[in-house]
Design an enzyme around this catalytic site. Sequence first.
Site, PDB file in Angstrom:
ATOM      1  N   HIS A  17       0.849  -1.193   0.000  1.00 33.26           N
ATOM      2  CA  HIS A  17       0.000   0.000   0.000  1.00 33.26           C
ATOM      3  C   HIS A  17       0.880   1.236   0.000  1.00 33.26           C
ATOM      4  O   HIS A  17       1.967   1.230   0.574  1.00 33.26           O
ATOM      5  CB  HIS A  17      -0.911   0.017   1.241  1.00 33.26           C
ATOM      6  CG  HIS A  17      -2.051   0.969   1.106  1.00 33.26           C
ATOM      7  ND1 HIS A  17      -1.958   2.292   1.462  1.00 33.26           N
ATOM      8  CD2 HIS A  17      -3.304   0.783   0.615  1.00 33.26           C
ATOM      9  CE1 HIS A  17      -3.119   2.877   1.206  1.00 33.26           C
ATOM     10  NE2 HIS A  17      -3.947   1.990   0.692  1.00 33.26           N
ATOM     11  N   GLU A  39      -7.847  -5.071  -0.599  1.00 37.72           N
ATOM     12  CA  GLU A  39      -8.321  -5.872  -1.730  1.00 37.72           C
ATOM     13  C   GLU A  39      -8.163  -7.369  -1.505  1.00 37.72           C
ATOM     14  O   GLU A  39      -8.837  -8.174  -2.138  1.00 37.72           O
ATOM     15  CB  GLU A  39      -7.567  -5.490  -3.020  1.00 37.72           C
ATOM     16  CG  GLU A  39      -7.483  -4.011  -3.310  1.00 37.72           C
ATOM     17  CD  GLU A  39      -8.801  -3.394  -3.706  1.00 37.72           C
ATOM     18  OE1 GLU A  39      -9.850  -3.945  -3.328  1.00 37.72           O
ATOM     19  OE2 GLU A  39      -8.780  -2.353  -4.381  1.00 37.72           O
TER      20      GLU A  39
END
Length: 375
Positions: free
Chosen positions: A248, A308
């Site tokens: 991320h 996700e």
Amino acid sequence: MVGSGLDGVVAADTELSEVDGTHGRLLVRGHWLESLVEHSDFEGVCHLLLYGDLPSAGEKAALRERLGAARARAFQRLPHLGAALHAADGMDALRGAVAQLQSIGKDREDAIGLIGALPVFAAAWHRYRDASAPIAPDALAGPAADYLRMLTGAAPNAAAARALDTYWCTVAEHGMNASTFAARVVASTGSDTVSAVAAALGALKGPLHGGAPGPVLDMLGRIGTPENAHDFLAAELAAGRRIMGMGHRVYRVRDPRAAMLEGAILRLSSDVGSELGRKLALARAVEQEAASLLAAKRPERALKANVEFFTAVLLDAVGIPRELFSATFAAARVVGWCAHVEEQRRTGRLIRPQSRYVGKRPVERDARGPVPHGS
Ligand SMILES: CC(C)(COP(=O)(O)OP(=O)(O)OC[C@H]1O[C@@H](n2cnc3c(N)ncnc32)[C@H](O)[C@@H]1OP(=O)(O)O)[C@@H](O)C(=O)NCCC(=O)NCCS
């Protein structure tokens, strides 16, 4: 000179959310995500983001009515959207359908219309793809339950609707992510909310942003059992490929939203039986193996599971087809986009950075300056 990905650049002051990448916490308009997931629901989060506070029972009923009416209006538009909802890709379909909506010139009204329209368009795209007729929304139903019903026509399982609602609460807003930035750039030019959302949909489609859950599901399917995780992931990394659902830009610890979704899957697994329990165990094993391989490969850069990763497991478990994963994400994130559009509009400032020219320059022959063309 800032980094090419604008890493660490603060592009706006916002009251909407704070992403704490060091401690792995997400604050949404003064509420920790954990608390919202536990004590509120998607309609509550919509109200919080659009109107600034959690709704009373009456306000929530009024919002449900407005969103239900917006779904009904979107359904009536379906026959007029031409080829848009027959696109090969679900996100292209959403973008094409949204592009045909007319802004009514009031951000809040446009926002309600868009939040109602996206699930209707996504479900209709899926139905057309299956050569079936779209199913009309139930304007009185909750948004998650109605979305599931519009996909199949069957009354949704209450536990599945709750899990999807938790997912939508979790992903409705998340700081200055790429699609939100795209929406704010469009809004900063004085353009309307519909145009901003059309741009944001384009940004969300990409696999580095909202396009990751489909590939995560494929990866889990190809790995099959926890024992295969190490070899599969090591081969992916050796081939120079990224592990989807890991890493991320902001979080240096595990994405806090992963835990929210993991909790929702756990609650759901007690309702739908052991097959989901097996899938969750596989996902956890793959996550652990991926995190340890990535830590060995990039010790200086923490690459942990992002939202996700468990999105893929959750959406699959509630019966969302893989091709609809990104569109289903968009149906929640549109709330954040619209709230940011209003906030950006209040600043009244155009977002217009500069670029540094690194291309060719004309040859300067003498001190009189560039040689004119044609000389
Ligand atoms: C999300 C993401 C785009 C953030 O990336 P970022 O902040 O721009 O980080 P960078 O792309 O600069 O990556 C830094 C390094 O870590 C590596 N890296 C980052 N994520 C990785 C992943 N998932 N698998 C393998 N390597 C990864 C990159 O290859 C890069 O290595 P390099 O410097 O040798 O080129 C990135 O982690 C990624 O591509 N993840 C997979 C896609 C995904 O899950 N997207 C959903 C995001 S919510």
